[in-house]
Design a protein around this motif. Structure first.
Motif, PDB file in Angstrom:
ATOM      1  N   SER A 137       0.706  -1.253   0.572  1.00 17.99           N
ATOM      2  CA  SER A 137       0.332   0.607   0.295  1.00 17.99           C
ATOM      3  C   SER A 137       0.738   1.402   0.082  1.00 17.99           C
ATOM      4  O   SER A 137       0.419   2.442  -0.926  1.00 17.99           O
ATOM      5  N   ALA A 138       2.106   1.137   1.040  1.00 13.45           N
ATOM      6  CA  ALA A 138       2.542   2.561   0.988  1.00 13.45           C
ATOM      7  C   ALA A 138       3.086   2.668  -0.938  1.00 13.45           C
ATOM      8  O   ALA A 138       3.803   3.336  -0.873  1.00 13.45           O
ATOM      9  N   LEU A 139       3.780   1.398  -1.024  1.00  9.91           N
ATOM     10  CA  LEU A 139       4.751   2.139  -2.646  1.00  9.91           C
ATOM     11  C   LEU A 139       3.451   1.894  -3.209  1.00  9.91           C
ATOM     12  O   LEU A 139       4.141   2.704  -4.829  1.00  9.91           O
ATOM     13  N   ALA A 140       2.477   2.203  -3.406  1.00  7.72           N
ATOM     14  CA  ALA A 140       1.526   1.898  -4.240  1.00  7.72           C
ATOM     15  C   ALA A 140       0.956   3.544  -5.133  1.00  7.72           C
ATOM     16  O   ALA A 140       0.617   3.707  -6.417  1.00  7.72           O
ATOM     17  N   GLN A 141       1.596   3.531  -3.965  1.00  8.91           N
ATOM     18  CA  GLN A 141       1.118   5.775  -4.297  1.00  8.91           C
ATOM     19  C   GLN A 141       2.690   6.022  -4.877  1.00  8.91           C
ATOM     20  O   GLN A 141       3.581   6.480  -4.965  1.00  8.91           O
ATOM     21  N   PRO A 142       2.311   6.624  -5.959  1.00 12.34           N
ATOM     22  CA  PRO A 142       2.948   6.856  -7.198  1.00 12.34           C
ATOM     23  C   PRO A 142       4.567   8.507  -6.345  1.00 12.34           C
ATOM     24  O   PRO A 142       5.366   7.833  -6.520  1.00 12.34           O
ATOM     25  N   THR A 143       3.737   8.662  -5.737  1.00  8.67           N
ATOM     26  CA  THR A 143       4.617  10.177  -5.636  1.00  8.67           C
ATOM     27  C   THR A 143       5.677   9.342  -4.006  1.00  8.67           C
ATOM     28  O   THR A 143       6.599   9.527  -3.712  1.00  8.67           O
ATOM     29  N   ARG A 144       5.338   8.393  -3.511  1.00 12.49           N
ATOM     30  CA  ARG A 144       5.776   7.706  -2.564  1.00 12.49           C
ATOM     31  C   ARG A 144       6.259   6.468  -2.801  1.00 12.49           C
ATOM     32  O   ARG A 144       7.307   6.884  -2.001  1.00 12.49           O
ATOM     33  N   LEU A 145       6.324   6.349  -4.086  1.00 11.50           N
ATOM     34  CA  LEU A 145       7.300   5.196  -4.559  1.00 11.50           C
ATOM     35  C   LEU A 145       8.974   5.880  -5.117  1.00 11.50           C
ATOM     36  O   LEU A 145       9.100   5.329  -5.250  1.00 11.50           O
ATOM     37  N   GLU A 146       8.599   7.148  -5.454  1.00  6.42           N
ATOM     38  CA  GLU A 146       9.128   7.877  -6.245  1.00  6.42           C
ATOM     39  C   GLU A 146       9.930   8.469  -4.986  1.00  6.42           C
ATOM     40  O   GLU A 146      11.983   8.383  -5.185  1.00  6.42           O
ATOM     41  N   ILE A 147       9.714   8.783  -4.137  1.00  8.97           N
ATOM     42  CA  ILE A 147      10.491   9.025  -2.767  1.00  8.97           C
ATOM     43  C   ILE A 147      11.545   7.910  -2.182  1.00  8.97           C
ATOM     44  O   ILE A 147      12.512   7.942  -2.144  1.00  8.97           O
ATOM     45  N   PHE A 148      10.798   6.820  -2.223  1.00 10.77           N
ATOM     46  CA  PHE A 148      11.582   5.385  -2.172  1.00 10.77           C
ATOM     47  C   PHE A 148      12.026   5.176  -2.567  1.00 10.77           C
ATOM     48  O   PHE A 148      13.282   4.970  -2.484  1.00 10.77           O
ATOM     49  N   LEU A 149      12.515   5.368  -3.798  1.00  9.29           N
ATOM     50  CA  LEU A 149      13.429   4.472  -5.267  1.00  9.29           C
ATOM     51  C   LEU A 149      14.663   6.269  -5.178  1.00  9.29           C
ATOM     52  O   LEU A 149      15.597   5.851  -4.648  1.00  9.29           O
ATOM     53  N   ILE A 173       4.718   7.506   6.328  1.00  9.40           N
ATOM     54  CA  ILE A 173       4.205   6.379   5.798  1.00  9.40           C
ATOM     55  C   ILE A 173       5.419   5.097   5.269  1.00  9.40           C
ATOM     56  O   ILE A 173       5.184   3.853   6.510  1.00  9.40           O
ATOM     57  N   LEU A 174       6.165   5.992   5.430  1.00  9.41           N
ATOM     58  CA  LEU A 174       7.275   3.900   4.328  1.00  9.41           C
ATOM     59  C   LEU A 174       7.708   4.435   5.484  1.00  9.41           C
ATOM     60  O   LEU A 174       7.842   2.930   5.788  1.00  9.41           O
ATOM     61  N   ARG A 175       8.280   4.846   6.318  1.00 12.34           N
ATOM     62  CA  ARG A 175       8.423   4.289   8.406  1.00 12.34           C
ATOM     63  C   ARG A 175       7.570   3.501   9.096  1.00 12.34           C
ATOM     64  O   ARG A 175       8.216   2.846   9.120  1.00 12.34           O
ATOM     65  N   ASN A 176       6.265   3.897   8.535  1.00  8.51           N
ATOM     66  CA  ASN A 176       5.370   3.400   9.760  1.00  8.51           C
ATOM     67  C   ASN A 176       5.118   1.965   8.853  1.00  8.51           C
ATOM     68  O   ASN A 176       4.886   1.040   9.574  1.00  8.51           O
ATOM     69  N   ALA A 177       5.246   2.370   7.562  1.00  9.72           N
ATOM     70  CA  ALA A 177       5.681   0.260   7.193  1.00  9.72           C
ATOM     71  C   ALA A 177       6.881  -0.198   7.255  1.00  9.72           C
ATOM     72  O   ALA A 177       7.043  -1.456   6.896  1.00  9.72           O
ATOM     73  N   GLY A 178       7.486   0.201   7.517  1.00  6.25           N
ATOM     74  CA  GLY A 178       8.758  -0.420   8.115  1.00  6.25           C
ATOM     75  C   GLY A 178       9.966  -0.594   6.670  1.00  6.25           C
ATOM     76  O   GLY A 178      10.771  -1.223   6.494  1.00  6.25           O
ATOM     77  N   LEU A 179       9.548  -0.089   5.531  1.00  6.25           N
ATOM     78  CA  LEU A 179      10.384   0.527   4.388  1.00  6.25           C
ATOM     79  C   LEU A 179      11.556   1.733   4.663  1.00  6.25           C
ATOM     80  O   LEU A 179      12.657   1.102   3.764  1.00  6.25           O
ATOM     81  N   VAL A 180      11.572   2.596   5.181  1.00  5.81           N
ATOM     82  CA  VAL A 180      12.596   3.160   5.626  1.00  5.81           C
ATOM     83  C   VAL A 180      13.486   3.116   7.342  1.00  5.81           C
ATOM     84  O   VAL A 180      11.624   3.223   7.802  1.00  5.81           O
ATOM     85  N   ARG A 181      13.856   4.001   7.750  1.00  6.65           N
ATOM     86  CA  ARG A 181      14.527   4.450   8.851  1.00  6.65           C
ATOM     87  C   ARG A 181      15.119   5.408   9.092  1.00  6.65           C
ATOM     88  O   ARG A 181      15.973   6.126   7.532  1.00  6.65           O
TER      89      ARG A 181
END
Length: 88
Positions: free
Chosen positions: A8-20, A51-59
């Motif tokens: 769900s966290a990665l499904a949003q385009p801006t959030r995916l761009e931020i994660f990348l 949201i990315l932090r809460n999903a455990g994808l970033v620290r």
């Protein structure tokens, strides 16, 4: 592992761009740099980062007023392994 939260966290385009952007910075990246690189307003970037932090994808780690983010690559590997092991 909460697969739904990660997907769900990665499904949003801006959030995916931020994660990348975070994942491509081996020494981490500040929230200010994330906002600049992704052309996102700082307040909006902050929400996405949370949201990315809460999903455990970033620290995150804080030094003074600066917050640096790093990708949790083990979490991403686990998610990838899960998806590859899904039955056909």
């Amino acid at each position: 592992m909460d697969v739904v939260a990660k997907l769900s966290a990665l499904a949003q385009p801006t959030r995916l761009e931020i994660f990348l952007a975070i994942a491509s910075a081996p020494n981490g990246i500040t929230s200010t740099d994330v906002a600049e690189q992704t052309d996102t307003l700082p307040n909006n970037a902050s929400v996405h980062l949370s949201i990315l932090r809460n999903a455990g994808l970033v620290r995150s780690s804080k030094s003074g007023r600066s917050v640096t983010y790093r990708a949790e690559l083990d979490a991403l590997r686990s998610l990838s392994d899960f998806l590859r092991s899904a039955p056909d």
